[in-house]
Design an enzyme around this catalytic site. Structure first.
Site, PDB file in Angstrom:
ATOM      1  N   LYS A   8       0.841  -1.201   0.000  1.00 12.85           N
ATOM      2  CA  LYS A   8       0.000   0.000   0.000  1.00 12.85           C
ATOM      3  C   LYS A   8       0.871   1.244   0.000  1.00 12.85           C
ATOM      4  O   LYS A   8       2.044   1.228   0.384  1.00 12.85           O
ATOM      5  CB  LYS A   8      -0.942   0.014   1.205  1.00 12.85           C
ATOM      6  CG  LYS A   8      -0.258  -0.035   2.574  1.00 12.85           C
ATOM      7  CD  LYS A   8       0.228   1.298   3.121  1.00 12.85           C
ATOM      8  CE  LYS A   8       0.859   1.151   4.501  1.00 12.85           C
ATOM      9  NZ  LYS A   8       1.569   2.372   4.954  1.00 12.85           N
ATOM     10  N   ASP A 144      -2.453  -1.000  10.272  1.00 13.18           N
ATOM     11  CA  ASP A 144      -2.591  -1.042   8.814  1.00 13.18           C
ATOM     12  C   ASP A 144      -3.378  -2.255   8.327  1.00 13.18           C
ATOM     13  O   ASP A 144      -3.837  -2.283   7.185  1.00 13.18           O
ATOM     14  CB  ASP A 144      -1.214  -1.074   8.138  1.00 13.18           C
ATOM     15  CG  ASP A 144      -0.495   0.263   8.207  1.00 13.18           C
ATOM     16  OD1 ASP A 144      -1.147   1.263   8.560  1.00 13.18           O
ATOM     17  OD2 ASP A 144       0.713   0.292   7.919  1.00 13.18           O
TER      18      ASP A 144
END
Length: 283
Positions: A8, A144
């Site tokens: 990401k 996350d």
């Protein structure tokens, strides 16, 4: 079952306040990177490879990049344990991770692997849990991790766990990721942070065109980490000189990325950084 596990980007990241429990409230925009790598249009691999298959006994196999920690602290093992605690009927599986994504890079590689285990076990068991329930399990593994349950562009608040879809499509944009020989711990990243509210909310900034992000969308970690790691600021400045539409550090570092509209230009600029770990990704 085999899955290619992508990373990401944090397109922007603001630390807005410190909570009484010692954690920091933030706002960020998560964007998947590496989904198209390994395909004909972008054959360069940029992912971890996770395989889970039925077995006579549960075992864990790790290849590729070395993850230097005992098994009980490995996020893949911890994800399996959390799933097993919530699904007592779990069968025996062989779980193998071939690690390629770098550690300490601000790309969420370990978080992605952990969430991948949760999603794959859920599918192999007939989907007993919803994405919301998997996200709750993932949060116990790291801030996350819930993003990778959804794995689509998201605006995030809290410690990164309060997610909502964001109307953002960077299809056709090329991203160069440069990871120097620097690894930054979460402790170091937050040590120099001074929380403050941004002049313009990130959820509004992201609505601007990519070419209008620079100087408006920021990563607050850059202010504290660049003085300690001059190479990161150097890489960002080189990106700026190269004509990238937007440049930033991802997460708490140490990957710096630049966005380009043209593939050949991205490849040319990537060559400039060839002494570092460089990847060119189609978003």
């Amino acid at each position: 079952m085999i899955r290619f596990i992508n990373a990401k980007l944090n397109l922007g990241l603001n630390i807005v306040r410190k909570r009484a429990d010692g954690y920091h409230e933030l706002e960020t925009v998560f964007y998947p990177v590496g989904k198209h790598n390994g395909t004909p249009v972008n054959p360069e691999p940029f992912c971890d490879i996770l395989e889970i298959i039925p077995a006579d006994k549960t075992e864990f196999v790790f290849t590729g990049r070395r993850v230097d920690c005992p098994l009980e602290k490995n996020l893949v093992f911890k994800a399996w344990r959390i799933f097993k605690d919530n699904y007592r009927e779990l069968s025996e599986f062989r779980i193998q991770l071939e690690k390629h994504l770098p550690d300490g890079a601000g790309l969420g590689g370990g978080s992605a692997d952990a969430s991948g285990v949760l999603c794959m076990l859920n599918e192999l068991c007939g989907n007993p849990f919803s994405r919301e329930e998997l996200s709750e399990m993932a949060l116990r593994l790291g801030a996350d991790c819930p993003f990778f349950i959804y794995n689509e562009p998201c605006y995030a608040e809290g410690v990164g766990e309060k997610l909502e879809p964001v109307d953002l499509d960077l299809s056709g944009w090329w991203c160069i990721l440069v990871k120097p020989e620097v690894s930054i711990s979460t402790k170091e990243a937050f040590a120099g942070i001074h929380p403050e509210n941004p002049e313009m909310p990130l959820r509004e900034i992201v609505k601007l065109g990519v070419e209008d992000w620079q100087g408006v969308m920021v990563n607050d970690f850059e202010k504290s980490l660049f003085p300690n790691h001059n190479i990161l600021e150097f890489i960002k400045n080189e990106f700026m000189k190269s004509g990238a539409a937007y440049v930033a550090m991802s997460g708490s570092g140490s990957t710096v990325f630049g966005l380009f509209k043209d593939k050949e230009e991205a490849k040319r600029v990537g060559e400039h950084f060839r002494k570092h770990c460089v990847t060119v990704c189609l978003l």
